[in-house]
Design a protein around this motif. Structure first.
Motif, PDB file in Angstrom:
ATOM      1  N   GLU A 234      -8.766  12.178   1.130  1.00  0.00           N
ATOM      2  CA  GLU A 234      -8.486  11.177   0.073  1.00  0.00           C
ATOM      3  C   GLU A 234      -6.836  11.035   0.082  1.00  0.00           C
ATOM      4  O   GLU A 234      -6.349   9.917  -0.262  1.00  0.00           O
ATOM      5  CB  GLU A 234      -8.843  12.235  -1.360  1.00  0.00           C
ATOM      6  N   ASP A 235      -5.997  12.041   0.526  1.00  0.00           N
ATOM      7  CA  ASP A 235      -4.720  11.837   0.727  1.00  0.00           C
ATOM      8  C   ASP A 235      -4.068  10.511   1.665  1.00  0.00           C
ATOM      9  O   ASP A 235      -3.747   9.788   1.561  1.00  0.00           O
ATOM     10  CB  ASP A 235      -3.917  13.140   1.189  1.00  0.00           C
ATOM     11  N   LEU A 236      -5.071  10.525   2.901  1.00  0.00           N
ATOM     12  CA  LEU A 236      -4.651   9.702   3.904  1.00  0.00           C
ATOM     13  C   LEU A 236      -5.342   8.408   3.319  1.00  0.00           C
ATOM     14  O   LEU A 236      -4.476   7.117   3.482  1.00  0.00           O
ATOM     15  CB  LEU A 236      -5.553   9.963   5.026  1.00  0.00           C
ATOM     16  N   GLN A 237      -6.340   8.298   2.358  1.00  0.00           N
ATOM     17  CA  GLN A 237      -6.593   7.008   1.897  1.00  0.00           C
ATOM     18  C   GLN A 237      -5.637   6.368   0.923  1.00  0.00           C
ATOM     19  O   GLN A 237      -5.238   5.241   0.765  1.00  0.00           O
ATOM     20  CB  GLN A 237      -7.958   7.143   1.156  1.00  0.00           C
ATOM     21  N   LYS A 238      -5.082   7.395   0.175  1.00  0.00           N
ATOM     22  CA  LYS A 238      -3.966   7.070  -0.889  1.00  0.00           C
ATOM     23  C   LYS A 238      -2.924   6.345  -0.049  1.00  0.00           C
ATOM     24  O   LYS A 238      -2.072   5.664  -0.418  1.00  0.00           O
ATOM     25  CB  LYS A 238      -3.630   8.261  -1.720  1.00  0.00           C
ATOM     26  N   GLU A 239      -2.212   7.082   1.029  1.00  0.00           N
ATOM     27  CA  GLU A 239      -1.245   6.777   1.848  1.00  0.00           C
ATOM     28  C   GLU A 239      -1.521   5.556   2.499  1.00  0.00           C
ATOM     29  O   GLU A 239      -0.547   4.657   2.580  1.00  0.00           O
ATOM     30  CB  GLU A 239      -0.881   7.786   3.080  1.00  0.00           C
ATOM     31  N   LYS A 240      -2.692   5.059   2.758  1.00  0.00           N
ATOM     32  CA  LYS A 240      -3.070   3.759   3.382  1.00  0.00           C
ATOM     33  C   LYS A 240      -2.821   2.611   2.199  1.00  0.00           C
ATOM     34  O   LYS A 240      -2.286   1.539   2.557  1.00  0.00           O
ATOM     35  CB  LYS A 240      -4.392   3.675   4.070  1.00  0.00           C
ATOM     36  N   ASP A 241      -3.299   2.774   1.171  1.00  0.00           N
ATOM     37  CA  ASP A 241      -3.161   1.908   0.046  1.00  0.00           C
ATOM     38  C   ASP A 241      -1.563   1.652  -0.435  1.00  0.00           C
ATOM     39  O   ASP A 241      -1.406   0.519  -0.449  1.00  0.00           O
ATOM     40  CB  ASP A 241      -3.515   2.588  -1.407  1.00  0.00           C
ATOM     41  N   SER A 242      -0.795   2.943  -0.242  1.00  0.00           N
ATOM     42  CA  SER A 242       0.660   2.500  -0.433  1.00  0.00           C
ATOM     43  C   SER A 242       1.452   1.618   0.891  1.00  0.00           C
ATOM     44  O   SER A 242       2.238   0.890   0.509  1.00  0.00           O
ATOM     45  CB  SER A 242       1.326   3.817  -0.468  1.00  0.00           C
ATOM     46  N   LEU A 243       0.828   2.025   1.770  1.00  0.00           N
ATOM     47  CA  LEU A 243       1.271   1.119   3.053  1.00  0.00           C
ATOM     48  C   LEU A 243       0.878  -0.294   3.088  1.00  0.00           C
ATOM     49  O   LEU A 243       1.467  -1.191   3.134  1.00  0.00           O
ATOM     50  CB  LEU A 243       0.711   1.572   4.463  1.00  0.00           C
ATOM     51  N   SER A 244      -0.384  -0.637   2.430  1.00  0.00           N
ATOM     52  CA  SER A 244      -0.882  -1.925   1.976  1.00  0.00           C
ATOM     53  C   SER A 244       0.094  -2.543   1.161  1.00  0.00           C
ATOM     54  O   SER A 244       0.666  -3.757   1.227  1.00  0.00           O
ATOM     55  CB  SER A 244      -2.366  -2.083   1.823  1.00  0.00           C
ATOM     56  N   HIS A 245       0.479  -1.753  -0.090  1.00  0.00           N
ATOM     57  CA  HIS A 245       1.229  -2.192  -1.036  1.00  0.00           C
ATOM     58  C   HIS A 245       2.766  -2.517  -0.586  1.00  0.00           C
ATOM     59  O   HIS A 245       3.202  -3.810  -0.750  1.00  0.00           O
ATOM     60  CB  HIS A 245       1.572  -1.254  -2.008  1.00  0.00           C
ATOM     61  N   LEU A 246       3.324  -1.809   0.486  1.00  0.00           N
ATOM     62  CA  LEU A 246       4.497  -1.995   1.106  1.00  0.00           C
ATOM     63  C   LEU A 246       4.304  -3.381   1.773  1.00  0.00           C
ATOM     64  O   LEU A 246       5.270  -4.084   2.145  1.00  0.00           O
ATOM     65  CB  LEU A 246       4.909  -1.029   1.890  1.00  0.00           C
ATOM     66  N   ARG A 247       3.160  -3.441   2.626  1.00  0.00           N
ATOM     67  CA  ARG A 247       3.126  -4.711   3.383  1.00  0.00           C
ATOM     68  C   ARG A 247       3.325  -6.039   2.734  1.00  0.00           C
ATOM     69  O   ARG A 247       3.545  -7.030   2.789  1.00  0.00           O
ATOM     70  CB  ARG A 247       1.718  -4.616   4.477  1.00  0.00           C
ATOM     71  N   ASN A 248       2.575  -5.899   1.510  1.00  0.00           N
ATOM     72  CA  ASN A 248       2.419  -7.069   0.590  1.00  0.00           C
ATOM     73  C   ASN A 248       3.669  -7.384   0.111  1.00  0.00           C
ATOM     74  O   ASN A 248       4.422  -8.795  -0.063  1.00  0.00           O
ATOM     75  CB  ASN A 248       1.518  -6.714  -0.512  1.00  0.00           C
TER      76      ASN A 248
END
Length: 606
Positions: free
Chosen positions: A461-475
């Protein structure tokens, strides 16, 4: 009664035989208690059954001399589908005593069993049904559901340790016949099965714990690889942020340069306008003086002066048009300043976004540190579990030794006396207590494994949250890139406005030149008024085209009077100057008058 399909019956019989052979081999191997040799009868029967299963539904390959029907063809495909099987294929081809494809296939099956990967290799074949269709008929066992069932049963053979000598064995000439007597039930074997069931259950628990440990090791390695990839992506994002900051600084510098250039352009335009105003005022004063002198001297010159005043009004109208153009340029400059202010606001917003990105990166780094600490704790827990499993394996070996000793003691007790039966019973009770203790330890291990599974879920779950934050940064980085493109478009628009401004300046310069030419015209008129007493002076409004070249007059193609004939011509057709009888000074004359005057002068000469 409807008749059954014979191929379906064959598949069912082969599946049942495979079940019996695999089950019998596992049970006998566990009771045997050591590594199996090639002379072990259940193992030989297992290979015979596997040959029959693989041969079922094989297509016949035609050649020039004979028909070929072997299982070596589909087994060779495993090398292409499963890279780890290349070693088996190479070793089988290098064996010196094998001459037929069937012998190579038998050697391949023995090596796969020793590697404990027969189930994995055959699973790769069954998944690729399109490739198998080249070797098997559509009703073959390997093409139907029975093949997948047999592959699932082969997973249980990983418990067996086999040491088979393939080099010295004659695998080409063996005859594969199934011995059904081995699978028929005997009354003597019923009593031994109850003893073997307990041992098999213990060994199954041992294998289950080993497989769980392997899965945990694989998950830990995958988590390490994911953490490394996240670190690399974070470093890339930090580099991209630094590049974006440098680009923003460059854009600010360009904005300052554009402002300074706009200020210089405004100063230059104001200076040009002041100079033109002074010139116009001086020209008006000179024009008034000349008009008064001409009114007193000549009535006809008044008409010409009226024409010139009309020209002057046209010029003033043109000046008014130019002034309106100047106002429009000033409005455009104000709009540019507004756009620059708006871009500064957007730059401030981008800075705020960059600060938010920095804060998010700091949070990500803290989360990474927390995940590394949790991974260290989990590694410690895994090490403890491995120690516990090692202890359990040692205890299981001790239990096996004690069981063997107990069986020997029971045999001796039956031969010697009934008194030793009580002692054997007491020993068996103590062994049962030890087994119950071991079962409790296994229950504790299962609870520990459940806790580990929960830890794994939280980590995922923590890794999925980190992936979501990374996608936000890419946007957000994509938004910054789009803003950069908009800024470049605005720069192009600014350059286009600069070009328009330069064109307007050139138009103003041309108007100044035309005003200076109008001064010269007034002087020419003064000089030519004396010579025009007897000539008909053509009005400017009446002439729209040049009399010689017949081109239309415009701002660039001005009107000029010939001082000899009084007609109106363009500059190219009246650029000659000659002294006339009425004026000793040279005066503007058209090309035709110039030619006539020269002919007269030449004829008057002796």
């Amino acid at each position: 009664m409807a008749t059954k399909d014979p191929t379906a019956v064959e598949r069912a019989n082969l599946l049942n035989m495979a079940k019996l052979s695999i089950k019998g081999l596992i049970e006998s191997a566990l009771s045997f208690g050591r590594t199996l040799d090639s002379d072990y009868p259940p193992l030989q029967q297992f290979f015979v059954v596997m040959e029959h299963c693989l041969k079922h539904g094989l297509k016949v390959r035609k050649s020039f001399l004979s028909y070929n029907k072997t299982i070596w063809g589909p087994l060779e495909l495993v090398e292409k589908l499963y890279p780890e099987a290349e070693e088996i294929g190479a070793s089988v081809r290098d064996l010196p005593g094998l001459k037929t494809p069937l012998g190579r296939a038998r050697a391949w099956l023995r090596l796969a069993l020793m590697q404990k990967k027969m189930a994995d290799y055959l699973r790769c074949l069954i998944i690729q049904r399109d490739l198998l269709s080249e070797f098997y008929e559509y009703h073959a066992l390997m093409m139907e559901e029975e093949g997948t069932v047999i592959v699932g049963l082969l997973v249980g053979l990983n418990v067996i340790d086999a040491n088979l000598c393939v080099k010295g064995e004659d695998l080409d000439s063996q005859v594969g016949v199934i011995d059904f007597s081995m699978y028929l039930k005997n009354e003597d074997d019923i009593g031994n099965k109850e003893r073997n069931v307990q041992i098999a259950a213990i060994l199954d628990q041992k294998n289950y714990v080993e497989e769980l440990n392997r899965q945990l090791n694989s998950t830990v390695s995958s988590l390490h690889s994911r953490v490394d990839s996240l670190e690399k992506s974070n470093t890339k994002l930090i580099e991209e942020l630094a590049i974006a900051k440098n680009n923003i600084i460059k854009l600010q510098e360009e904005n300052h340069q554009l402002r300074s250039e706009n200020k210089l352009i405004l100063m230059k335009t104001q200076q040009h306008l002041e100079v033109t105003k002074v010139d116009v005022e001086t020209e008006l004063q000179t024009y008034k003086h000349s008009r008064q002198e001409l009114d007193e001297m000549y009535n006809e010159a008044r008409k010409q002066l009226r024409d010139e005043s009309q020209l002057r009004q046209d010029v003033e109208n043109e000046l008014a048009v130019q002034v309106s153009m100047k106002h429009e340029i000033e409005l455009a400059m104000k709009l540019l300043e507004k756009d620059i202010h708006e871009k500064q606001d957007t730059l401030i917003g981008l800075r705020q976004q960059l600060e938010e990105v920095k804060a998010i990166n700091i949070e990500m780094y803290q989360k990474m540190q927390g995940s590394e600490d949790s991974l260290q704790e989990k590694n410690e827990i895994i090490a403890r579990l491995e120690e516990k499993t090692n202890k359990i394996t040692v205890a299981m070996r001790q239990l096996e030794q004690r069981l063997q000793q107990a069986e020997k003691a029971q045999l001796e007790a039956e031969e010697e006396d009934k008194k030793y039966l009580q002692e054997c019973q007491s020993k068996s009770d103590s062994l049962q207590k030890q087994i119950s203790q071991k079962e409790k330890q296994l229950a504790q291990l299962e609870t520990d494994l459940k806790i580990e599974k929960e830890w794994r879920q939280t980590l995922q779950e923590d890794l999925q949250k980190e992936k979501d934050s990374l996608s936000h940064l890419r946007n957000e980085t994509q938004q910054i890139i789009s803003l950069k493109k908009e800024f470049l478009n605005l720069q192009d628009e600014n350059q286009q406005l600069k070009k328009i401004y330069h064109e307007k300046e050139q138009a103003l310069q041309e108007l100044g030149n035309k005003l200076s030419e109008s001064k010269l015209k007034i002087e020419d008129i003064k000089e030519a008024n004396k010579a025009l007493q007897g000539l008909v002076w053509l009005k400017d409004k009446e002439a729209t085209h040049c009399k010689l070249c017949e081109k239309e007059f415009s701002l660039s193609k001005r009107k000029h009077h010939c001082r000899n004939c009084g007609e109106i011509f363009c500059n190219a057709c009246s650029d000659n100057e000659l002294p006339l009888p009425s004026s000793p000074k040279p005066v503007r004359v058209c090309d035709s008058c110039h030619a006539l005057l020269i002919q007269r002068c030449s004829s008057n000469l002796p």
